[in-house]
Design a protein around this motif. Structure first.
Motif, short mmCIF file in Angstrom:
data_model
loop_
_atom_site.label_atom_id
_atom_site.label_comp_id
_atom_site.label_asym_id
_atom_site.label_seq_id
_atom_site.Cartn_x
_atom_site.Cartn_y
_atom_site.Cartn_z
N GLU A 170 42.33 90.89 20.79
CA GLU A 170 43.73 90.39 20.13
C GLU A 170 44.64 91.05 19.38
N LEU A 171 43.86 91.88 18.39
CA LEU A 171 44.70 92.55 17.35
C LEU A 171 45.38 93.55 18.15
N LEU A 193 40.49 99.96 11.14
CA LEU A 193 39.49 98.89 11.02
C LEU A 193 38.23 99.44 11.24
N LEU A 274 35.54 94.69 6.50
CA LEU A 274 36.87 94.96 6.56
C LEU A 274 37.60 94.12 7.87
N GLN A 276 37.30 91.05 7.97
CA GLN A 276 37.28 89.51 7.88
C GLN A 276 38.98 89.22 7.46
N GLY A 277 39.10 88.15 8.16
CA GLY A 277 40.50 87.87 7.83
C GLY A 277 41.31 87.97 9.10
N ALA A 278 40.83 88.74 10.10
CA ALA A 278 41.80 89.30 11.16
C ALA A 278 41.92 87.95 11.78
N VAL A 279 41.01 86.89 12.26
CA VAL A 279 41.20 86.04 13.21
C VAL A 279 40.71 84.68 12.12
N LYS A 280 40.84 83.79 12.85
CA LYS A 280 40.55 82.57 12.10
C LYS A 280 38.84 82.66 11.50
N PHE B 82 49.39 84.21 18.54
CA PHE B 82 48.19 84.13 19.34
C PHE B 82 47.22 83.07 18.81
N ASN B 84 44.13 82.85 17.71
CA ASN B 84 43.61 83.06 16.37
C ASN B 84 44.33 83.99 15.69
N TYR B 85 45.55 84.08 15.76
CA TYR B 85 46.56 84.46 14.93
C TYR B 85 46.61 86.02 14.99
N ALA B 86 45.47 86.84 15.13
CA ALA B 86 45.43 88.25 15.45
C ALA B 86 46.40 88.85 14.22
N LEU B 87 46.18 88.72 13.13
CA LEU B 87 46.60 89.45 11.75
C LEU B 87 46.01 90.78 11.77
N TYR B 88 46.72 91.59 11.06
CA TYR B 88 45.98 92.93 10.89
C TYR B 88 45.18 92.69 9.74
N PRO B 89 43.86 92.90 9.53
CA PRO B 89 42.99 92.42 8.17
C PRO B 89 43.41 93.58 7.09
#
Lengths: 281, 400
Positions: A170-171, A193, A274, A276-280, B82, B84-89
């Motif tokens: 998804e990213l 990433l 690294l 961690q936190g990308a998705v729920k 999205f 699951n948000y799909a934020l860039y970590p």
């Protein structure tokens, strides 16, 4: 009662850990100690040198073995770095394609990579020796870099494609919706990433190329390309009855240093987390 | 901002599976359209075809009168949130929101201004320097929305954005999304399987079933005037009760007694043996609390009350009954399609909170016949459905 047991378990783990460390590091310590011994001291059957001396290091860095060792060191560093760099770049692209795209022959690439790494080095080296001599790659840097790639690439591709698969797809899609081209999404989202994975792969590739002996001694003949592990075999004593064990130990210690530095430097980068936190969470 | 038009949209996967079948849908400029349906109905696929993450196998997709079938996602200028948000970590909240602007090479000063404005709107200002990993679920969700609203996109697309939040937060964010959409007045397509979201958020709701569009209407009309069994069963919670009824010479015979449909609900039943009566839980009432003026519009029957759930403002009573085998099978199939599983045929009856009916007792229950729907069990068609008003259907879709 239970706490007592966990305390006992804990101490048992410690004891086991110490045993393993001693078992693993004792030969290293022995070599370090050897490298500081005088020639007369070598067979003294003592762990510590009776008199500490820098003679052996002097010998390989400034003395008789200087040419042999320093050129070998230069070859080793150059060849290993180039081989590592090429392996990492190629395997990054390759692993990304394998993890993300659906194309015919994907399975074939992975199985071939695995098959290549299964071949014993010694079975390839003889035909390679003849081939290299015929096409003029014998005793050159590319002549070693190419076989090293055959060792490092399969492993790198497998490690990295596993790593890429962990990155949520998804990213990348989000980046594309946000206006990125495929290349921009790859460079600005996926590569940052994947950094821990890339570093891990780079270090593993470096070790493989750095530690190689069989290719090093078989495909070189002069100081033009001979790496350190092979060069050590050409150290000779004052007479043929005398083994230059001290000088070899000193050289062994020196070639270990870059490896140790690499691990210490990048230890924290290797540790992933690294994503961690990308998705729920 | 732009309207989105879908003409005969089809999605066929490589293995021949048709996920979306011939969908025609017009989403007006500024409209809030909900795509809803049970899992696997093709709603997410349809959304991903709008945004360009999924190829369109057939038909035509127009965004603002421009054909986009062949355009890459980045050229469609749509913003998507999205599931699951799909934020860039690896980026801070600020850079996450700024990401689309950075790609568009927006000058720094403008990036700063727009990100700050978006952050203010979403109350993220104090979190701008943090990384997504350190945010709560609701905050991450807001960052994902920030990334969507920071650009001047033609439309917003939401793919089940609230399904990962807990119930309380979901309610708050639902209101927040609704407020934001009204404020920005931007065309929005919102995919969900949660019908509360579907009913409360949308100007219009499109109900999908196995890739086929069932009904597109305002939430109110969907609820009061479902086109078929599927829509009737899907919209509403607890769901509509379906009661098998045998057609007799002078009316309908149900497990709860004979019924004469009132004039407003009477339909031509000639040639049919069995029909399904659809009645929402709130069409029932404790006969003791029904006032005499409305009592005559319904029928009173004795019901064996099994279980009562008291919720404070109302209570639900469960009334088991026996249905013919064939009908029971059909109802079970429908339930399965709606992602639920009924253990037995039973009525769910909503009672007034003051009702004194007790569990495991026989009580007299009143059913309002003015609200009853009649379905053809063979085709699923709602025989009592009113034809859609032609003139104001599109007008209804427009926000005021």
């Amino acid at each position: 009662m239970e706490r007592e047991q966990t305390a006992r378990q804990k101490s048992l783990w410690w004891v086991a850990g110490v045993i393993v460390i001693v078992y693993a590091l004792f030969p290293v310590a022995w070599i370090v100690s050897l490298s500081f011994k005088r020639a007369s001291d070598l067979s003294s059957r003592e762990f510590l040198p009776t008199t500490w001396t820098w003679d052996n290091y002097d010998l390989i860095l400034r003395g008789d073995f200087q040419d042999l060792f320093l050129s070998a060191l230069r070859n080793s560093i150059g060849i290993t770095l180039i081989a590592t760099f090429i392996a990492v770049v190629l395997s990054t692209f390759c692993a990304y394609a394998i993890a993300r795209l659906d194309f015919p022959g994907k399975k074939l690439i992975l199985t071939t990579a695995l098959a290549v790494s299964i071949f014993p080095v010694i079975s390839i080296v003889t035909p390679l020796f003849n081939l290299w001599r015929n096409i003029g790659l014998y005793d050159t840097w590319p002549g070693l870099i190419i076989p090293y790639l055959s060792l490092t690439l399969p492993l790198s591709i497998w490690t990295l494609s596993a790593f890429f698969r962990q990155i949520p797809w998804e990213l990348e899609q989000a980046a594309q919706v946000d206006g990125a081209t495929t290349w921009q999404a790859f460079r600005r989202v996926i590569v940052p990433l994947a950094t821990p994975g890339v570093f891990t792969t780079a270090i593993i590739s470096f070790f493989i190329a750095w530690n190689d002996f069989v290719y090093g001694i078989s495909l070189t003949s002069t100081e033009a390309a001979r790496p350190v592990p092979a060069a050590l075999a050409f150290f000779t004593g004052a007479s043929q009855f005398e083994q230059p064990a001290g000088a070899i130990s000193a050289a062994a210690v020196i070639v270990t240093i870059p490896v140790v530095i690499l691990v210490v430097l990048f230890q924290r980068r290797i540790v992933a987390g690294l994503t961690q936190g990308a998705v729920k969470g | 901002m732009a309207a989105i038009t879908m003409k005969n949209i089809v999605k066929t996967y490589g293995d021949g599976f048709q996920a979306v079948k011939d969908i025609n849908l017009e989403i007006a400029d500024g409209e809030f359209m909900i795509l809803v349906g049970p899992s696997g109905c093709g709603k997410s696929t349809l959304l991903r075809m709008i945004v360009g993450l999924e190829d369109i196998s057939g038909g035509e997709m127009l965004i603002g009168d421009e054909r986009v079938n062949e355009k890459a996602p980045r050229d469609r200028n749509l913003a998507m949130v999205f599931q699951n948000y799909a934020l860039y970590p690896h980026l801070t909240v600020f850079e996450n929101i700024a990401f689309p602007l950075r790609l568009a090479k927006t000058p720094d000063a403008e990036v700063k201004e727009r990100v700050n404005h978006a952050a203010e709107l979403l109350e993220l200002t104090e979190h701008l320097e943090r990384k997504p990993a350190n945010l709560s679920g609701g905050q991450r969700q807001r960052v994902a929305m920030g990334r969507a609203i920071v650009r001047n996109a033609q439309a917003f697309l939401f793919d089940e954005p609230l399904s990962n939040l807990d119930a309380k937060l979901r309610g708050q964010m639902r209101t927040e999304i609704s407020r934001l959409q009204k404020r920005l007045g931007i065309t929005t397509v919102y995919v969900t399987h949660d019908q509360v979201e579907a009913m409360t958020l949308g100007d219009r709701v499109a109900v999908l079933r196995a890739g086929v569009l069932q009904q597109v209407d305002s939430p109110r009309r969907l609820y009061q005037n479902p086109a078929n069994l599927f829509v009737a069963g899907f919209i509403g919670s607890p769901p509509m009760n379906f009661i098998p009824a045998t057609v007799t010479d002078d009316g309908l015979s149900t497990p709860f007694g004979d019924i004469q449909l009132p004039p407003g609900r009477s339909v031509d039943l000639s040639g049919k043996e069995i029909v399904l009566l659809g009645a929402r839980p709130e069409s029932f009432e404790d006969a003791d609390v029904v006032s005499d003026t409305v009592r005559e519009h319904g029928m009173v029957f004795d019901a064996q009350i099994d279980v009562i759930e008291w919720l404070g403002n109302e209570q639900y009573a469960y009334v088991p009954y026996e249905a013919p085998e064939q009908i029971r099978q059909q109802l079970a199939d429908l339930e399965r399609e709606l992602d639920s599983e009924a253990m037995r045929t039973q009525l769910v009856v909503s009672l007034d909170a003051s009702s004194q009916i007790e569990e495991s007792s026989t009580a007299s229950v009143w059913m309002d016949l003015r609200q009853v729907h009649v379905f053809d069990p063979g085709t699923g068609e709602n025989l009592t459905a009113e034809p859609a008003p032609v003139s104001d259907e599109t007008a209804e879709g427009q926000p005021a």
